[in-house]
Design a protein around this motif. Structure first.
Motif, PDB file in Angstrom:
ATOM      1  N   PHE A   1       0.827  -1.200   0.000  1.00  0.00           N
ATOM      2  CA  PHE A   1       0.000   0.000   0.000  1.00  0.00           C
ATOM      3  C   PHE A   1       0.864   1.255   0.000  1.00  0.00           C
ATOM      4  O   PHE A   1       0.526   2.247  -0.644  1.00  0.00           O
ATOM      5  CB  PHE A   1      -0.935  -0.009   1.214  1.00  0.00           C
ATOM      6  N   VAL A   2       1.984   1.202   0.703  1.00  0.00           N
ATOM      7  CA  VAL A   2       2.895   2.348   0.700  1.00  0.00           C
ATOM      8  C   VAL A   2       3.443   2.569  -0.703  1.00  0.00           C
ATOM      9  O   VAL A   2       3.498   3.704  -1.202  1.00  0.00           O
ATOM     10  CB  VAL A   2       4.041   2.137   1.708  1.00  0.00           C
ATOM     11  N   ASP A   3       3.852   1.487  -1.360  1.00  0.00           N
ATOM     12  CA  ASP A   3       4.381   1.602  -2.715  1.00  0.00           C
ATOM     13  C   ASP A   3       3.337   2.163  -3.669  1.00  0.00           C
ATOM     14  O   ASP A   3       3.664   2.920  -4.593  1.00  0.00           O
ATOM     15  CB  ASP A   3       4.851   0.241  -3.220  1.00  0.00           C
ATOM     16  N   ARG A   4       2.092   1.819  -3.432  1.00  0.00           N
ATOM     17  CA  ARG A   4       1.018   2.201  -4.366  1.00  0.00           C
ATOM     18  C   ARG A   4       0.502   3.619  -4.110  1.00  0.00           C
ATOM     19  O   ARG A   4       0.218   4.360  -5.059  1.00  0.00           O
ATOM     20  CB  ARG A   4      -0.132   1.201  -4.218  1.00  0.00           C
ATOM     21  N   PHE A   5       0.398   4.005  -2.837  1.00  0.00           N
ATOM     22  CA  PHE A   5      -0.303   5.250  -2.518  1.00  0.00           C
ATOM     23  C   PHE A   5       0.591   6.329  -1.923  1.00  0.00           C
ATOM     24  O   PHE A   5       0.203   7.492  -1.878  1.00  0.00           O
ATOM     25  CB  PHE A   5      -1.492   4.956  -1.586  1.00  0.00           C
ATOM     26  N   GLY A   6       1.765   5.948  -1.438  1.00  0.00           N
ATOM     27  CA  GLY A   6       2.773   6.908  -1.035  1.00  0.00           C
ATOM     28  C   GLY A   6       2.257   8.042  -0.172  1.00  0.00           C
ATOM     29  O   GLY A   6       1.634   7.826   0.874  1.00  0.00           O
TER      30      GLY A   6
ATOM     31  N   ARG B   1      -0.132   9.901  -0.388  1.00  0.00           N
ATOM     32  CA  ARG B   1      -1.582  10.060  -0.229  1.00  0.00           C
ATOM     33  C   ARG B   1      -2.056   9.478   1.103  1.00  0.00           C
ATOM     34  O   ARG B   1      -3.176   9.729   1.536  1.00  0.00           O
ATOM     35  CB  ARG B   1      -2.312   9.387  -1.395  1.00  0.00           C
ATOM     36  N   ILE B   2      -1.205   8.705   1.764  1.00  0.00           N
ATOM     37  CA  ILE B   2      -1.544   8.122   3.069  1.00  0.00           C
ATOM     38  C   ILE B   2      -1.396   9.208   4.137  1.00  0.00           C
ATOM     39  O   ILE B   2      -0.300   9.688   4.396  1.00  0.00           O
ATOM     40  CB  ILE B   2      -0.648   6.920   3.400  1.00  0.00           C
ATOM     41  N   ARG B   3      -2.492   9.571   4.755  1.00  0.00           N
ATOM     42  CA  ARG B   3      -2.484  10.617   5.790  1.00  0.00           C
ATOM     43  C   ARG B   3      -2.596  10.025   7.192  1.00  0.00           C
ATOM     44  O   ARG B   3      -2.124  10.604   8.166  1.00  0.00           O
ATOM     45  CB  ARG B   3      -3.645  11.587   5.565  1.00  0.00           C
ATOM     46  N   VAL B   4      -3.280   8.875   7.314  1.00  0.00           N
ATOM     47  CA  VAL B   4      -3.536   8.230   8.607  1.00  0.00           C
ATOM     48  C   VAL B   4      -3.115   6.772   8.496  1.00  0.00           C
ATOM     49  O   VAL B   4      -3.310   6.132   7.460  1.00  0.00           O
ATOM     50  CB  VAL B   4      -5.024   8.319   9.005  1.00  0.00           C
ATOM     51  N   CYS B   5      -2.531   6.232   9.576  1.00  0.00           N
ATOM     52  CA  CYS B   5      -2.140   4.823   9.612  1.00  0.00           C
ATOM     53  C   CYS B   5      -2.680   4.185  10.883  1.00  0.00           C
ATOM     54  O   CYS B   5      -2.401   4.666  11.989  1.00  0.00           O
ATOM     55  CB  CYS B   5      -0.622   4.694   9.552  1.00  0.00           C
ATOM     56  N   HIS B   6      -3.469   3.127  10.731  1.00  0.00           N
ATOM     57  CA  HIS B   6      -4.002   2.372  11.859  1.00  0.00           C
ATOM     58  C   HIS B   6      -3.090   1.198  12.171  1.00  0.00           C
ATOM     59  O   HIS B   6      -2.750   0.408  11.286  1.00  0.00           O
ATOM     60  CB  HIS B   6      -5.408   1.857  11.555  1.00  0.00           C
TER      61      HIS B   6
ATOM     62  N   GLU C   1       8.619   4.504  10.555  1.00  0.00           N
ATOM     63  CA  GLU C   1       9.726   5.063   9.776  1.00  0.00           C
ATOM     64  C   GLU C   1       9.469   5.026   8.279  1.00  0.00           C
ATOM     65  O   GLU C   1      10.102   5.775   7.521  1.00  0.00           O
ATOM     66  CB  GLU C   1      11.003   4.289  10.096  1.00  0.00           C
ATOM     67  N   THR C   2       8.542   4.169   7.825  1.00  0.00           N
ATOM     68  CA  THR C   2       8.343   3.941   6.396  1.00  0.00           C
ATOM     69  C   THR C   2       7.076   4.589   5.854  1.00  0.00           C
ATOM     70  O   THR C   2       7.072   5.117   4.736  1.00  0.00           O
ATOM     71  CB  THR C   2       8.309   2.434   6.096  1.00  0.00           C
ATOM     72  N   VAL C   3       5.998   4.533   6.606  1.00  0.00           N
ATOM     73  CA  VAL C   3       4.713   5.044   6.121  1.00  0.00           C
ATOM     74  C   VAL C   3       4.710   6.567   6.231  1.00  0.00           C
ATOM     75  O   VAL C   3       4.936   7.113   7.313  1.00  0.00           O
ATOM     76  CB  VAL C   3       3.548   4.458   6.934  1.00  0.00           C
ATOM     77  N   PRO C   4       4.450   7.281   5.136  1.00  0.00           N
ATOM     78  CA  PRO C   4       4.492   8.743   5.164  1.00  0.00           C
ATOM     79  C   PRO C   4       3.200   9.373   5.662  1.00  0.00           C
ATOM     80  O   PRO C   4       2.668  10.315   5.053  1.00  0.00           O
ATOM     81  CB  PRO C   4       4.755   9.093   3.692  1.00  0.00           C
TER      82      PRO C   4
END
Length: 260
Positions: free
Chosen positions: A190-195, A197-202, A224-227
């Protein structure tokens, strides 16, 4: 904050800040169900006092943006818009939303209408998010044996976003790592696909067989990885938040009993 939590918002804020955390996400079911739930104005003041950021989770238990019943669909959209309004008042940074569902057993014409209703609902809510200036973040959901959900895979989530012509600043993504795992996907896909655009991480864990929302202790790489701007331990019990961060503190219910 889940509807199953017995603590008030202020009690939970004191608890999580003692754990060294600085963000709270509030499910609308909690805010509707708890007798001492704060107003959006009060929530904003509490956030300032405890120096935490806020996100809202739009209601989903009794609501379905993909309902083939048009009255239910419109009422569900109104609920999301109300969450966006409250987010503006409270100074929240985003509103998490589910993309809707329809039972597998229903005939094709019903499933087709439900899918179109889900797209129309997301469009209306995303346009409203742009109007009020708060990010609406579409969450990847776990698969269901009974229902067709529209955001369970990276491809499906991408299709749902592509069908709504609203910019990524106002229609973002909530990456739920536990949902990705139970669906058989690595969260990195999902990180590779949406980068960005990810604002929230559960953050939560499971054994791969069900959406268990267990404590997640191996979360450092994710941070460290999810933006994402906001990371949320989405637990069934408040004390599982402490277990996730490895904190040796009294259970929240015990603290409340002592304080009382």
């Amino acid at each position: 904050m889940d509807v199953r939590f017995g603590a008030s918002v202020e009690e939970f804020l004191a608890y999580l800040t003692d754990l060294g955390l600085d963000h709270v996400e509030l499910k609308r079911e909690y805010l509707e169900g708890h007798p001492d739930a704060p107003t959006p104005d009060d929530l904003g003041e509490l956030a300032d006092r405890y120096d935490v950021s806020i996100t809202y989770h739009a209601p989903f238990r009794d609501w379905n943006m993909g309902s083939f019943n048009d009255d239910v669909r419109r009422a569900s959209v109104d609920q999301v818009k109300a969450s966006l309004d409250d987010a503006v008042t409270a100074g929240a940074g985003a509103v998490v939303v589910h993309g809707g569902s329809v039972p597998h057993r229903y005939p094709e014409w019903v499933r087709e209408k439900a899918a179109e209703n889900a797209r129309q609902s997301l469009l209306e809510c995303a346009e409203y998010a742009r109007e009020v200036g708060v990010a609406l973040c579409l969450e990847n959901q776990p698969r269901s044996g009974d229902k067709r959900r529209y955001t369970t895979t990276p491809d499906d989530l991408a299709d749902a976003l592509a069908a709504v012509p609203v910019d990524g600043e106002h229609l973002g993504v909530t990456l739920d790592v536990g949902h990705a795992k139970v669906n058989g996907y690595d969260w990195r896909e999902f990180v590779d696909r949406f980068g960005d655009r990810i604002r929230v991480c559960h953050l939560h864990d499971n054994d791969g067989t069900a959406d268990q929302h267990d404590p997640l202790t191996e979360y450092r790489e994710i941070l460290e990885t999810v933006p994402a701007a906001y990371f949320v331990f989405e637990m069934k019990a408040a004390d599982d938040v402490a277990r996730s961060v490895g904190a040796d503190v009294p259970p929240l219910d015990a603290e409340l009993a002592v304080d009382g």
